[in-house]
Design an enzyme around this catalytic site. Structure first.
Site, short mmCIF file in Angstrom:
data_model
loop_
_atom_site.label_atom_id
_atom_site.label_comp_id
_atom_site.label_asym_id
_atom_site.label_seq_id
_atom_site.Cartn_x
_atom_site.Cartn_y
_atom_site.Cartn_z
CG HIS A 70 -16.30 -61.35 40.22
ND1 HIS A 70 -15.61 -62.51 39.95
CD2 HIS A 70 -16.36 -61.26 41.57
CE1 HIS A 70 -15.28 -63.11 41.09
NE2 HIS A 70 -15.72 -62.37 42.09
CG ASP A 72 -13.14 -62.27 36.73
OD1 ASP A 72 -14.10 -61.65 37.24
OD2 ASP A 72 -11.95 -62.11 37.10
CD GLU A 119 -13.07 -59.61 42.38
OE1 GLU A 119 -12.82 -59.18 43.53
OE2 GLU A 119 -12.83 -60.80 42.03
CD GLU A 120 -11.27 -63.90 41.49
OE1 GLU A 120 -10.32 -63.55 42.22
OE2 GLU A 120 -12.30 -64.45 41.94
CG HIS A 344 -9.50 -67.97 44.85
ND1 HIS A 344 -8.55 -66.95 44.93
CD2 HIS A 344 -10.63 -67.37 44.38
CE1 HIS A 344 -9.09 -65.80 44.56
NE2 HIS A 344 -10.35 -66.03 44.23
#
Length: 371
Positions: A70, A72, A119-120, A344
């Protein structure tokens, strides 16, 4: 569709792509600039590539394996810098390290590649992809597993919003208001799943070798992987604007282990309702791939060839692989460089040596699955 793999990327070009991708911010919903840089990487090397209606970067080629990760990231401004062979920056681990490694391996081997968006949050890129293209022969999804690890299992995901309202009354009254009802409901939900987990898993020890497979090992989160996790992510409440009621809402998320279903979790949650109601969102099912598949075997061989001791993992979260497994009946796994503990995180960074080794592993896996 196949395309020849007659262009060599090299470690320097792969690293340059990685740095560029990390330097271009791409929080969910704002992936376009990063997608264009990724597409240019393929165009410059003579590969067919396009950005589709969802915003995915698609470079179709040999469908012996589809490499996909992904574009993002979660929000967060981390200064991009190189320090002692490490690249710091938002997305370096989750998941631009895997994304760049897969792009380089796809160029080297001529296999299909997709960089997906969203995706997030809602996985809109992966959802569009499974509806818009045929099933490949195999899938490697890109998420950090460590260059010597490969992820075969993820828990599923279910979310919903509980809402309750009571008539407004003086705070001296003993009757519970909506806020208290919401708090009591959530405590009952947590207790229900806690009781189920204790009954099913009285010991917290991790599993040994997964499925008895040589070189296979379960991750340290094995007991958690096999349980339902209930988590409130937003709680709000207060007197309504018209002053006539007290309203409360709880946004809740539930992780679904293999062997459990969204329907079963909904039933447990709704059994605890004494007031209010719940609106559920579409669930994502869990996935657990066998360590004996050709994809898992190719990774074990590839990791050993690069000097590693393969680790087979199960993750307590959820990824786009869950959606691919639900839609496509082909072997798959998730792989990528990076320490998932840094996902994250404010100190997100990626070891560049591990990135180089991951590219080599992905090239071996792709070549093996092509043969």
């Amino acid at each position: 569709m196949s395309q020849s793999a007659d262009v060599s990327v090299g470690d320097a070009a792969a690293r340059d792509l990685l740095v560029d991708l990390v330097e271009i911010p791409s929080p969910t919903g704002d992936e376009r600039a990063c997608a264009e840089r990724l597409a240019a990487f393929f165009e410059e090397r003579g590969r067919e590539v396009r950005i589709d209606e969802a915003g995915n970067v698609r470079a179709p080629a040999d469908d012996s394996v589809l490499l996909t990760s992904h574009i993002d990231t979660v929000p967060g401004d981390i200064p991009v810098e190189m320090t002692d062979g490490e690249l710091w920056g938002r997305g370096s681990v989750d998941a631009k390290g895997p994304l760049a490694a897969m792009a380089a391996a796809a160029i080297e081997t001529g296999v299909s590649f997709v960089g997906v968006v969203g995706e997030e949050t809602d996985s809109r890129g992966a959802r569009f992809l499974v509806e818009d293209r045929e099933e490949p022969d195999a899938v490697v999804n890109g998420e950090p597993s460590g260059w010597d690890g490969v992820t075969l299992g993820y828990r599923g995901f279910l979310s919903g919003e509980y809402a309750v309202s009571t008539d407004s009354a003086h705070t001296s009254r003993p009757e519970a208001n909506a806020i208290q009802d919401a708090m009591a409901w959530w405590q009952a939900v947590e207790s229900a799943f806690s009781t189920e987990s204790e009954a099913a898993f009285p010991s917290a020890e991790a599993d040994g070798n997964a499925d008895g497979e040589e070189g296979a090992s379960a991750d340290d989160d094995a007991p958690v992987f096999e349980q339902v996790t209930a988590k409130p992510v937003e709680f709000s409440g207060g007197v309504a604007a018209d002053g006539l009621s007290v309203d409360a809402t709880v946004e809740a998320q539930f992780r679904i282990p293999p062997g459990e279903t969204a329907a079963g979790i909904r039933e447990t949650v709704e059994d605890e309702l004494e007031s209010g109601e719940i609106e559920w969102n579409e669930p994502i099912p869990p996935v657990m791939e066998t360590p004996r598949s050709e994809v898992a075997r190719a990774f074990r061989t590839g990791i050993r060839r690069v000097g590693g001791d393969p680790r087979l993992l199960r993750k307590t979260g959820t990824s786009d692989m869950n959606l691919y497994a639900a839609a496509w009946d082909c072997p798959m796994a998730t792989y990528g460089p990076g320490d998932s503990e840094l996902d994250h995180a404010p100190n997100e960074h990626l070891d560049l040596g591990a990135f180089d080794r991951a590219v080599a592993v992905l090239e071996h896996v792709s070549e093996t699955l092509q043969s």
